[in-house]
Scaffold this motif. Structure first.
Motif, short mmCIF file in Angstrom:
data_model
loop_
_atom_site.label_atom_id
_atom_site.label_comp_id
_atom_site.label_asym_id
_atom_site.label_seq_id
_atom_site.Cartn_x
_atom_site.Cartn_y
_atom_site.Cartn_z
N LEU A 6 65.57 110.45 23.32
CA LEU A 6 64.62 111.44 23.69
C LEU A 6 64.19 112.22 22.47
CD1 LEU A 6 65.66 112.70 27.23
CD2 LEU A 6 63.98 111.00 26.83
N ALA A 7 62.89 112.24 22.40
CA ALA A 7 62.54 113.36 21.04
C ALA A 7 63.01 114.41 21.55
CB ALA A 7 60.99 113.16 21.25
N PRO A 8 63.43 115.45 20.58
CA PRO A 8 63.82 116.71 20.82
C PRO A 8 62.75 117.45 21.33
CG PRO A 8 63.94 116.31 18.35
CD PRO A 8 63.43 114.99 19.25
N ALA A 9 63.03 118.21 22.31
CA ALA A 9 62.31 119.41 23.01
C ALA A 9 61.75 120.38 21.65
CB ALA A 9 62.98 119.95 23.95
N ARG A 10 60.63 120.92 22.18
CA ARG A 10 60.24 122.01 21.30
C ARG A 10 60.95 122.99 21.80
NH1 ARG A 10 58.58 121.64 17.01
NH2 ARG A 10 56.63 120.24 17.55
N ARG A 11 61.59 123.65 20.95
CA ARG A 11 62.50 124.96 21.32
C ARG A 11 61.78 126.33 21.20
NH1 ARG A 11 65.79 122.37 24.46
NH2 ARG A 11 66.92 121.06 23.37
N PRO A 12 62.17 127.33 21.98
CA PRO A 12 61.36 128.70 21.93
C PRO A 12 61.13 129.06 20.46
CG PRO A 12 63.26 128.79 23.47
CD PRO A 12 63.55 127.35 22.72
N PRO A 13 60.42 129.93 20.06
CA PRO A 13 60.45 130.53 18.61
C PRO A 13 61.64 131.00 18.21
CG PRO A 13 59.17 132.08 20.24
CD PRO A 13 59.43 130.48 21.09
N TRP A 14 61.88 131.02 16.96
CA TRP A 14 62.80 131.37 16.29
C TRP A 14 64.28 130.81 16.80
CZ3 TRP A 14 59.25 135.23 17.72
CH2 TRP A 14 58.33 135.51 16.74
N ASP A 23 74.77 124.56 20.65
CA ASP A 23 75.90 125.20 20.43
C ASP A 23 76.07 126.42 21.36
OD1 ASP A 23 79.02 124.86 20.22
OD2 ASP A 23 78.43 126.51 18.67
N ARG A 24 75.05 127.36 20.88
CA ARG A 24 75.08 128.91 21.25
C ARG A 24 74.33 129.12 22.82
NH1 ARG A 24 74.02 132.86 16.17
NH2 ARG A 24 75.79 131.95 14.97
N CYS A 25 73.49 128.28 22.87
CA CYS A 25 72.62 128.33 24.15
C CYS A 25 73.50 128.30 25.56
CB CYS A 25 71.37 127.50 24.35
SG CYS A 25 70.27 127.91 25.60
N THR A 26 73.48 129.65 26.21
CA THR A 26 74.34 129.37 27.54
C THR A 26 73.23 128.96 28.75
OG1 THR A 26 73.72 131.62 28.00
CG2 THR A 26 75.94 131.13 26.67
N ARG A 27 72.22 128.75 28.58
CA ARG A 27 71.34 128.32 29.49
C ARG A 27 71.08 129.13 30.72
NH1 ARG A 27 73.88 122.29 29.84
NH2 ARG A 27 75.50 123.39 28.97
N CYS A 28 71.29 130.51 30.40
CA CYS A 28 71.24 131.67 31.21
C CYS A 28 69.64 131.58 31.83
CB CYS A 28 71.63 133.05 30.50
SG CYS A 28 70.52 133.45 29.30
N ASP A 29 68.49 131.19 31.06
CA ASP A 29 67.40 131.24 31.60
C ASP A 29 66.74 132.86 31.26
OD1 ASP A 29 67.21 128.97 32.57
OD2 ASP A 29 67.37 129.44 34.49
N ARG A 30 67.55 133.59 30.66
CA ARG A 30 66.87 135.06 30.13
C ARG A 30 65.46 135.06 29.26
NH1 ARG A 30 72.32 136.68 28.75
NH2 ARG A 30 73.33 136.86 30.61
N CYS A 31 65.74 134.13 28.51
CA CYS A 31 64.51 133.82 27.51
C CYS A 31 63.14 133.46 28.52
CB CYS A 31 64.77 132.89 26.37
SG CYS A 31 65.30 131.30 26.74
N VAL A 41 60.27 126.81 29.61
CA VAL A 41 60.71 126.21 30.70
C VAL A 41 61.97 125.42 30.56
CG1 VAL A 41 58.29 125.77 31.72
CG2 VAL A 41 59.34 124.01 30.16
N ARG A 42 62.62 125.27 31.49
CA ARG A 42 63.92 124.51 31.47
C ARG A 42 63.75 122.89 31.10
NH1 ARG A 42 69.05 124.86 34.32
NH2 ARG A 42 69.61 126.96 34.16
N MET A 43 64.37 122.43 30.15
CA MET A 43 63.95 120.93 29.95
C MET A 43 65.33 120.26 30.01
SD MET A 43 61.04 120.75 27.20
CE MET A 43 59.67 121.54 27.59
N ASP A 44 65.34 119.21 29.54
CA ASP A 44 66.66 118.44 29.60
C ASP A 44 67.91 119.11 29.31
OD1 ASP A 44 65.15 116.09 30.22
OD2 ASP A 44 65.19 115.17 28.58
N GLY A 45 68.81 118.95 30.45
CA GLY A 45 70.17 119.66 29.99
C GLY A 45 70.09 120.99 30.26
N GLY A 46 68.79 121.48 30.89
CA GLY A 46 68.69 123.24 31.37
C GLY A 46 68.63 124.02 30.25
#
Length: 160
Positions: A6-14, A23-31, A41-46
């Motif tokens: 899959l093409a990598p998702a466009r991640r949030p700014p910064w 490695d660092r993202c805990t998928r907590c949804d705070r952002c 939005v939640r993408m592949d793998g949360g």
């Protein structure tokens, strides 16, 4: 036959470089919860990603402020949020000879202008140096002719 890549998702700014972000993202949804325009939005793998069809990024940095593991990290106030710019594809109505200027009207930076054509429809011209990659032009486009691309090797104008 293996799984398709899959093409990598466009991640949030910064966002950090992809491997470090994952490695660092805990998928907590705070952002996602902090985003006032609701484009995260939640993408592949949360993991969080950007969906410009939902709106534009105002670069408010609320997502960064809410990211405790610092997968989103703004090192200084002048740091660019990402290195992307809009590109206008062949599905564009104006390119196909139909009057449409909705992307230019939606662009808060006026990075999309229209060059008049003698006896034809004005053609979109993208000033890549003026494009912030906010995505304001994507959602309103009736043919989904606009996409975001890395700002490497992007032409500054679309020749008509």
């Amino acid at each position: 036959m293996g799984r398709p890549t899959l093409a990598p998702a466009r991640r949030p700014p910064w966002a950090l470089e992809e491997a470090l972000f994952i490695d660092r993202c805990t998928r907590c949804d705070r952002c996602i919860e902090a985003c006032p325009t609701r484009i995260l939005v939640r993408m592949d793998g949360g993991f969080p990603g950007v969906d410009f069809s939902r709106g534009e990024c105002t670069f408010c940095a609320d997502c960064v402020s809410s990211c405790e593991p610092q997968a989103l990290l703004r090192r200084d106030a002048d740091a660019a949020p990402w290195a992307i710019v809009a590109t206008i594809g062949e599905a564009c109505l104006a390119v196909r000879g139909v009057e449409c200027r909705v992307c230019g009207e939606s662009c808060p930076e006026a990075a999309i202008r229209f060059r008049l054509q003698l006896g034809g429809v004005a053609q979109p011209v993208l000033d890549a140096s003026g494009c912030t990659g906010c995505g304001a032009c994507i959602g309103p486009c009736p043919t989904r002719a606009i996409a975001m691309r890395s700002d490497n090797n992007i032409p500054t104008e679309r020749e008509a």
